[in-house]
Motif scaffolding. Sequence first.
Motif, PDB file in Angstrom:
ATOM      1  N   UNK A  25     -18.579 -85.225 -19.376  1.00 18.11           N
ATOM      2  CA  UNK A  25     -17.409 -84.354 -19.186  1.00 18.11           C
ATOM      3  C   UNK A  25     -16.134 -85.198 -19.123  1.00 18.11           C
ATOM      4  N   UNK A  26     -16.134 -86.236 -18.287  1.00 18.55           N
ATOM      5  CA  UNK A  26     -14.927 -87.063 -18.153  1.00 18.55           C
ATOM      6  C   UNK A  26     -14.536 -87.698 -19.483  1.00 18.55           C
ATOM      7  N   UNK A  27     -15.541 -88.136 -20.228  1.00 19.76           N
ATOM      8  CA  UNK A  27     -15.277 -88.702 -21.544  1.00 19.76           C
ATOM      9  C   UNK A  27     -14.521 -87.702 -22.414  1.00 19.76           C
ATOM     10  N   UNK A  28     -14.923 -86.441 -22.308  1.00 21.29           N
ATOM     11  CA  UNK A  28     -14.289 -85.401 -23.121  1.00 21.29           C
ATOM     12  C   UNK A  28     -12.865 -85.128 -22.641  1.00 21.29           C
ATOM     13  N   UNK A  29     -12.698 -85.006 -21.333  1.00 24.71           N
ATOM     14  CA  UNK A  29     -11.371 -84.668 -20.790  1.00 24.71           C
ATOM     15  C   UNK A  29     -10.373 -85.798 -21.096  1.00 24.71           C
ATOM     16  N   UNK A  30     -10.807 -87.045 -20.847  1.00 26.17           N
ATOM     17  CA  UNK A  30      -9.892 -88.167 -21.073  1.00 26.17           C
ATOM     18  C   UNK A  30      -9.471 -88.277 -22.533  1.00 26.17           C
ATOM     19  N   UNK A  31     -10.333 -87.827 -23.418  1.00 26.34           N
ATOM     20  CA  UNK A  31     -10.017 -87.929 -24.839  1.00 26.34           C
ATOM     21  C   UNK A  31      -9.585 -86.599 -25.444  1.00 26.34           C
ATOM     22  N   UNK A  34     -11.591 -80.688 -27.303  1.00 29.85           N
ATOM     23  CA  UNK A  34     -11.558 -79.263 -26.973  1.00 29.85           C
ATOM     24  C   UNK A  34     -12.976 -78.750 -26.698  1.00 29.85           C
ATOM     25  N   UNK A  35     -13.068 -77.628 -26.058  1.00 29.64           N
ATOM     26  CA  UNK A  35     -14.387 -77.016 -25.870  1.00 29.64           C
ATOM     27  C   UNK A  35     -15.034 -77.320 -24.541  1.00 29.64           C
ATOM     28  N   UNK A  36     -14.452 -78.267 -23.776  1.00 25.55           N
ATOM     29  CA  UNK A  36     -14.963 -78.532 -22.438  1.00 25.55           C
ATOM     30  C   UNK A  36     -13.803 -78.328 -21.462  1.00 25.55           C
ATOM     31  N   UNK A  37     -13.936 -77.323 -20.583  1.00 29.72           N
ATOM     32  CA  UNK A  37     -12.829 -76.987 -19.681  1.00 29.72           C
ATOM     33  C   UNK A  37     -12.910 -77.753 -18.357  1.00 29.72           C
ATOM     34  N   UNK A  38     -14.103 -77.789 -17.764  1.00 29.18           N
ATOM     35  CA  UNK A  38     -14.312 -78.490 -16.488  1.00 29.18           C
ATOM     36  C   UNK A  38     -13.355 -78.030 -15.395  1.00 29.18           C
ATOM     37  N   UNK A  39     -13.317 -76.729 -15.178  1.00 31.61           N
ATOM     38  CA  UNK A  39     -12.382 -76.149 -14.217  1.00 31.61           C
ATOM     39  C   UNK A  39     -12.570 -76.647 -12.787  1.00 31.61           C
ATOM     40  N   UNK A  40     -13.788 -77.003 -12.397  1.00 32.73           N
ATOM     41  CA  UNK A  40     -13.985 -77.416 -11.003  1.00 32.73           C
ATOM     42  C   UNK A  40     -13.949 -78.928 -10.871  1.00 32.73           C
ATOM     43  N   UNK A  41     -13.615 -79.613 -11.934  1.00 33.77           N
ATOM     44  CA  UNK A  41     -13.442 -81.059 -11.865  1.00 33.77           C
ATOM     45  C   UNK A  41     -14.725 -81.829 -11.561  1.00 33.77           C
ATOM     46  N   UNK A  42     -15.856 -81.310 -11.990  1.00 34.67           N
ATOM     47  CA  UNK A  42     -17.109 -82.037 -11.804  1.00 34.67           C
ATOM     48  C   UNK A  42     -17.853 -81.667 -10.537  1.00 34.67           C
ATOM     49  N   UNK A  43     -17.462 -80.593  -9.912  1.00 35.65           N
ATOM     50  CA  UNK A  43     -18.070 -80.186  -8.643  1.00 35.65           C
ATOM     51  C   UNK A  43     -19.354 -79.394  -8.802  1.00 35.65           C
ATOM     52  N   UNK A  44     -19.811 -79.231 -10.033  1.00 33.20           N
ATOM     53  CA  UNK A  44     -21.012 -78.437 -10.321  1.00 33.20           C
ATOM     54  C   UNK A  44     -20.835 -77.004  -9.786  1.00 33.20           C
ATOM     55  N   UNK A  45     -19.645 -76.488  -9.965  1.00 38.04           N
ATOM     56  CA  UNK A  45     -19.345 -75.181  -9.388  1.00 38.04           C
ATOM     57  C   UNK A  45     -18.702 -74.227 -10.379  1.00 38.04           C
TER      58      UNK A  45
ATOM     59  N   UNK B 258       0.971 -77.739 -19.157  1.00 40.21           N
ATOM     60  CA  UNK B 258       0.173 -78.743 -19.829  1.00 40.21           C
ATOM     61  C   UNK B 258      -1.260 -78.231 -19.722  1.00 40.21           C
ATOM     62  N   UNK B 259      -1.793 -77.664 -20.780  1.00 42.45           N
ATOM     63  CA  UNK B 259      -3.075 -76.954 -20.767  1.00 42.45           C
ATOM     64  C   UNK B 259      -3.056 -75.886 -19.666  1.00 42.45           C
ATOM     65  N   UNK B 260      -3.910 -76.032 -18.648  1.00 42.46           N
ATOM     66  CA  UNK B 260      -3.942 -74.966 -17.637  1.00 42.46           C
ATOM     67  C   UNK B 260      -3.139 -75.323 -16.389  1.00 42.46           C
ATOM     68  N   UNK B 261      -2.278 -76.340 -16.501  1.00 40.80           N
ATOM     69  CA  UNK B 261      -1.521 -76.733 -15.308  1.00 40.80           C
ATOM     70  C   UNK B 261      -0.019 -76.629 -15.574  1.00 40.80           C
TER      71      UNK B 261
END
Lengths: 106, 336
Positions: A25-31, A34-45, B258-261
């Motif tokens: 997930x972090x790899x996707x967000x940092x780069x 698209x297609x990975x939102x990760x709204x809870x920031x990795x909290x498995x929630x 910026x996206x959702x923020x």
Amino acid sequence: MPKITYIESTGEQRTIDVQKGLSVMEGAIQNKIPGIDADCGGGMACATCHVYVKEEWFNKLPKAEDGEQDMIDMAYEPKKNSRLSCQLIVSDELDGMVVTTPTKQT
Amino acid sequence: MIKTDVVIVGAGPVGLFAVHQLGIKGLKSEVIDNLDKAGGQCIELYPDKPIYDIAGIPECTGEELTKNLLDQIKPFKTNFHFNERVQEIKNDGNNWILKTSKNKIFSSPNIIIAGGVGSFEPRKLSVKDAEKYEDKNVFYSVTDKNKFKGKKISIFGGGDSALDWALELSKIANVTLIHRREEFRGAPHTLGELKKIGKVDIKTKYQLASIEGGEKIKSINIKSDDGKETQIETDYILSFFGLIMKLGPISEWGLNMDKKTIKVNTENFETNKKGIFAIGDICTYPGKLKLILSGFHEGALASVECFKRARPNEKYRFEFTTSSKEIQARLGVKNK
Ligand SMILES: Cc1cc2nc3c(=O)[nH]c(=O)nc-3n(C[C@H](O)[C@H](O)[C@H](O)COP(=O)(O)OP(=O)(O)OC[C@H]3O[C@@H](n4cnc5c(N)ncnc54)[C@H](O)[C@@H]3O)c2cc1C
Ligand code: FES
């Protein structure tokens, strides 16, 4: 650095070097994949980091814990090879792994 | 129309502490949240999980933190407007006019958006036509169970809501419970009871494939992992896949996103619009950390600018809670 390939539901494909110890997930967000939102920031929630892992890699992954399975229940169109990318930690063993993102996350 | 010094959008931990920072400066706030209670992610996503990085509190759960924050702001007798989503904002001179999903109208010189990752809403079914039948034959919560009397109900989900409603409705209706795996997340004893009573048809390893019907739903097709399809006659679908955070209308308010923020200025956490502030998970700036403690700091700074806008003729004075008689009076502290 291990390479991870992210394929969008449209077929668009990107291969990224992801630092060991980061999650897929972090790899996707940092780069800005698209297609990975990760709204809870990795909290498995939230299950908005849901991906399908290509069969041969799926079997190499440590099994999902109960909490992850519970969240996958709520993901958008889960399949047999569904995982939460925030729970997949990149290592040398996973170098070359291919994941596909669902048509949407919510 | 409700007039106030500050309207806070979101009753998560950060919105709650903003009430405090405004309150000690003598500002009144009104808080609006889409959920039915305060606490945001802490109460909705991890009420029982311990948090270890709240300054000065070695360990507390999401629920305990929420309770403590509510206790801390009790002296300010703040109004909470739950089960309402802020839909629209518009400018009216020096004030902002807000409208909620229940058509409540607020007027205030300041809006603090503490909306986290958006408002919590039920996760919807993805199949075609689910939307068409929503609130008619497809429901994401139960408000009046009597409408299900004698009907054929298909319930989806593996958590407590799905199990509890399957058990409850099986007393008055024909219930099928459908879940994608054999293991259920919900309480084992409810599942045990369901199996013991034997009235609910439990179909595991199936997911919804399609809905059939005209005006009303006639049946649904469910599909297993290996592609096997089964048809089930159904009058009503109940789906319990938890809550999801949806940014919703916030993205339409003309703020720099910026996206959702929302981008803010770190001096006072104001957005590109004067009098609209963003704090907590929803704001972004270089180095932003999505932590509760960061949100507390952001609220403190935003409250100073809110003061200046709400009390243009007064001078803002920096004061400590330990020594300011005025603050202590606002907090209802009895001086010894
Ligand atoms: C599993 C998990 C573990 C975590 N652990 C920690 C930890 O150990 N330490 C830490 O510091 N942080 C932790 N966090 C992160 C922390 O919970 C967030 O940083 C924090 O909740 C953000 O608070 P907030 O008030 O900004 O937003 P939220 O808590 O998200 O609250 C926002 C509220 O705004 C409401 N809202 C949004 N838009 C609208 C609208 N238009 N109208 C009405 N209401 C609206 C929502 O319904 C919601 O209730 C964790 C998060 C998760 C998911
Ligand atoms: S980021 Fe929310 S579950 Fe993975």
